[in-house]
Design an enzyme around this catalytic site. Structure first.
Site, PDB file in Angstrom:
ATOM      1  CB  VAL A  15      14.531  -4.169   6.127  1.00  0.00           C
ATOM      2  CG1 VAL A  15      15.488  -4.460   7.281  1.00  0.00           C
ATOM      3  CG2 VAL A  15      15.052  -2.835   5.619  1.00  0.00           C
ATOM      4  CG  HIS A  23       2.284  -1.133   9.052  1.00  0.00           C
ATOM      5  ND1 HIS A  23       3.081  -0.026   8.941  1.00  0.00           N
ATOM      6  CD2 HIS A  23       2.254  -1.561   8.103  1.00  0.00           C
ATOM      7  CE1 HIS A  23       3.784  -0.014   7.720  1.00  0.00           C
ATOM      8  NE2 HIS A  23       3.118  -1.022   7.251  1.00  0.00           N
ATOM      9  CE  LYS A  74       7.127  -1.545   7.833  1.00  0.00           C
ATOM     10  NZ  LYS A  74       7.527  -2.038   6.614  1.00  0.00           N
ATOM     11  CE  LYS A  78       3.767   6.664   1.108  1.00  0.00           C
ATOM     12  NZ  LYS A  78       5.212   6.911   0.792  1.00  0.00           N
ATOM     13  CD  GLU A  95      -3.995   7.580   2.735  1.00  0.00           C
ATOM     14  OE1 GLU A  95      -4.303   7.183   1.690  1.00  0.00           O
ATOM     15  OE2 GLU A  95      -3.774   7.217   3.677  1.00  0.00           O
ATOM     16  CE  LYS A  96     -11.053  10.886  10.645  1.00  0.00           C
ATOM     17  NZ  LYS A  96     -11.620  12.138  11.301  1.00  0.00           N
ATOM     18  N   GLY A 132       8.824   5.994   6.421  1.00  0.00           N
ATOM     19  CA  GLY A 132       8.373   6.873   7.366  1.00  0.00           C
ATOM     20  C   GLY A 132       8.519   8.481   7.220  1.00  0.00           C
ATOM     21  NE  ARG A 161      11.855   0.004  -0.556  1.00  0.00           N
ATOM     22  CZ  ARG A 161      11.668  -0.292   0.636  1.00  0.00           C
ATOM     23  NH1 ARG A 161      12.077  -1.537   1.356  1.00  0.00           N
ATOM     24  NH2 ARG A 161      11.063   0.424   1.604  1.00  0.00           N
ATOM     25  CD  GLU A 204       4.544  -1.281   3.896  1.00  0.00           C
ATOM     26  OE1 GLU A 204       4.283  -0.584   4.869  1.00  0.00           O
ATOM     27  OE2 GLU A 204       5.669  -1.451   3.764  1.00  0.00           O
TER      28      GLU A 204
END
Length: 497
Positions: free
Chosen positions: A296, A209, A238, A117, A201-202, A166, A293, A276
C-alpha cells in the site's frame, strides 16, 4: 514476451494506480464492474470493463477460476493482482503459468516459501539474517503452544503462519492468557486464511517497524530501494508511513538492506517485494516477514528514489533485466503517506460508510494523491476503508511534516468520517515531530486520538453548556412541578378536615 494487455484483478486506488503506469507503457487495461460497486471510480480508468455485476454469488477478486476464464476469453496477456485479495496466493501464479498467462509478481514457489512465515523464518536463519527467539516449527496445538512459550519465556507473540495485515496475531504476556489468545488467533487465522497453524516468537516491547523495498529480476539481479518506517499502527494495522526512517544511521541502513537483498538472492526471488524488520530499543534488527507483492505504502519509496515500482514489476514480469545498480540508487528528500480511511476516530476508529458529499484536496507541488473515490461515489462495508492516500514530500523530514500540516488544513471530506483528525493530532505530537516514536505511539504518546480546531472546541463547549442548562431547566421544572402537586394535595387534605 512484451505485455500488451493486463487484467487488473483489484479495485479502488491500486487498480487506478496500476492502470496509470500500464497506459504510460502502451498496455491495454481490463477491470471488473461488480455488483458491490456499480459506480466505482476505478472502472472509469479501464480501457475495457468486464461486467460481472449480474453474478452476486462470487467475489471476482478472490475467484481464481473466474480470473483465468476472463483472461483466456479476452486473450489478455497478463494479470496484476495489486495488493490484498489473491496477491499472495500461490495458486494464482501457478494457474497463470499453466494457462500461459503472465503473472505480474513472483513465482508460486517464492510466494509459498516467503509468504509462509514459518518457511521464511527458516530461510532467514539459514542465510544468517537475524531473527527473534521463537518456535522451531509450526504450532498446531495448545499443548505445543504452552510448551514452546515456557521455553521462550513470556511475553510472546502468536503469529499465523499464513497471516498478513496484522491478522491472526496476539500478544501473550503471561501463561494464564495463553489459552484464550491461542483460541482467538487460530480462529481468526482459520476464518481469514483457512490455515490455523501458528508461530511463536519472543515479543519485543515497543519496537520500531521498518521495511525494505526490494526489486529483483529473473536474471538474478537484486537491489533495494531503501526503507520505510511503519511504526504508526493500530492493532498491527499501519496508518502512516514515512521514508526514509529517522531511526537508521547510514551504517545500519546498509546492513539491513544487505540482509534483505541476501534473502531474496538465496530464494531466487523476482518482482517487487518488501522485507520487514523489527528494531528493538538498542536498534538491533530482526527479520519479521516478507510481503511478496506491491505494498500500500509503495508511493513514498517512489517519491524518494524516483523509480516507478509498478513499471519495474511489469518489466520484470516480461523478462527484462533491470538496468539498476545499487550504487545508483539515492535517497532524495523525505516522504510521508497518510492513509485516509473511512473511520470515525472519535468512536474508536469505527467504520464509516456512505456517500462522499464533498472531497476537497488541495493541488500542491508537495502532494500526490492516490484515491479510488471522488464526490458522488459510495464507501461500502464490503471492501477496505481506504478512501485516499495523501503522499506528501519535502526536502527533509521537518519540511515534509510542515507540508503535511498545510495539506491537512486544506483538506475536507464530508459524507463519511475519516482519519484526517487523527493525522492532525499526530503532526502536533512532540515524539513524532522529533522522530522518536515506536509501535506503542497511539497508546503512549497521543493525548487523544484526534485533533480539534479552536472553533470546534468552542462549539463543543457551547453544546456541552447548552446540554447542561437544558438538564438544569428540566430538573428545576420537575422540582417545581413536584412542589405544586404537593401544595395542591395539602390544600385538599385541609379542606377535607
Amino acid at each position: 514476451m512484451k505485455i500488451k494487455s493486463i487484467l487488473i484483478a483489484n479495485r479502488g486506488e491500486i487498480a487506478i494506480r496500476i492502470a496509470r503506469t500500464a497506459k504510460s507503457m502502451g498496455i491495454k487495461t481490463y477491470m471488473f464492474l461488480s455488483h458491490h460497486e456499480p459506480n466505482a471510480l476505478h472502472i472509469e480508468h479501464a480501457d475495457e470493463v468486464i461486467d460481472v455485476s449480474d453474478n452476486t454469488f462470487i467475489n471476482v477478486y478472490t475467484n481464481i477460476d473466474k480470473l483465468i476464464e476472463v483472461a483466456l476469453e479476452n486473450k489478455i496477456d497478463a494479470i496484476h493482482p495489486g495488493y490484498g485479495f489473491l496477491s499472495e496466493n500461490p495458486y494464482l501464479p501457478r494457474e497463470c503459468e499453466r494457462n500461459n498467462i503472465i503473472f505480474i509478481g513472483p513465482s508460486s514457489k517464492a510466494i509459498n516459501q516467503m509468504g509462509n512465515k514459518g518457511l521464511a523464518r527458516n530461510m532467514a536463519i539459514k542465510n544468517k539474517v537475524p531473527v527473534l527467539l521463537g518456535s522451531k516449527g509450526v504450532i498446531s496445538t495448545l499443548e505445543e503452544a504452552e510448551r514452546t512459550s515456557e521455553e521462550i519465556g513470556y511475553p510472546v507473540m502468536l503469529k499465523a503462519v499464513a497471516g498478513g495485515g496484522g491478522k491472526g496475531m496476539r500478544v501473550v504476556r503471561k501463561k494464564s492468557e495463553l489459552a484464550l489468545m491461542y483460541k482467538l488467533a487460530t480462529n481468526e487465522a482459520k476464518s481469514l486464511f483457512d490455515n490455523d497453524a501458528m508461530l511463536i516468537e519472543k515479543f519485543v516491547e515497543n519496537p520500531r517497524h521498518v521495511e525494505f523495498q526490494v526489486l529483483a529480476d529473473k536474471k538474478g539481479n537484486v537491489v533495494h530501494l531503501f526503507e520505510r518506517e511503519c511504526s504508526i499502527q493500530r492493532k498491527h494495522q499501519k496508518l502512516l508511513e514515512e521514508a526514509p526512517s529517522s531511526a537508521l544511521t547510514e551504517e545500519l541502513r546498509a546492513k539491513i538492506g544487505a540482509d534483505a537483498v541476501r534473502l531474496c538472492e538465496a530464494t531466487g526471488y523476482y518482482s517487487a517485494g518488501t522485507v520487514e524488520f523489527l528494531l528493538d530499543k538498542d536498534l538491533n534488527h530482526y527479520f519479521m516477514e516478507m510481503n511478496t507483492r506491491v505494498q500500500v505504502e509503495h508511493p513514498i519509496t517512489e517519491e524518494i528514489t524516483g523509480f516507478d515500482i509498478i513499471e519495474q514489476q511489469i518489466k520484470i514480469a516480461q523478462g527484462e533485466a533491470m538496468d539498476i545498480k545499487q550504487e545508483d540508487i539515492k535517497i532524495n528528500g523525505w516522504a510521508i503517506e497518510l492513509r485516509v480511511n473511512a473511520e470515525d476516530v472519535q468512536s474508536g476508529f469505527a467504520p464509516s460508510t456512505g456517500l462522499i458529499e464533498q472531497m476537497d484536496i488541495p493541488n500542491k507541488k508537495c502532494l500526490r494523491v492516490d484515491s479510488g473515490y471522488q464526490v458522488g461515489k459510495v464507501v461500502i462495508s464490503s471492501f477496505d476503508s481506504l478512501v485516499a492516500k495523501l503522499i506528501i514530500t519535502g526536502k527533509n523530514r521537518s519540511e515534509a511534516i510542515k507540508n503535511c500540516r498545510s495539506v491537512l488544513n486544506s483538506t475536507t471530506i464530508k459524507g463519511v468520517k475519516t482519519t484526517l483528525p487523527f493525522f492532525k493530532q499526530v503532526m502536533r505530537t512532540p515524539s513524532f515531530v522529533k522522530g522518536n516514536y515506536n509501535t506503542s505511539f497511539i497508546e503512549t504518546d497521543l493525548e487523544q486520538s484526534f485533533y480539534q480546531e479552536d472553533d470546534e472546541l468552542v462549539a463543543a463547549a457551547a453544546l456541552a453548556m447548552q446540554a447542561y442548562l437544558n438538564e438544569q431547566e428540566k430538573i428545576n421544572s420537575d422540582t417545581l412541578s413536584d412542589k405544586s402537586v404537593s401544595a395542591w394535595a395539602m390544600s385538599k387534605k385541609i379542606k377535607g378536615n
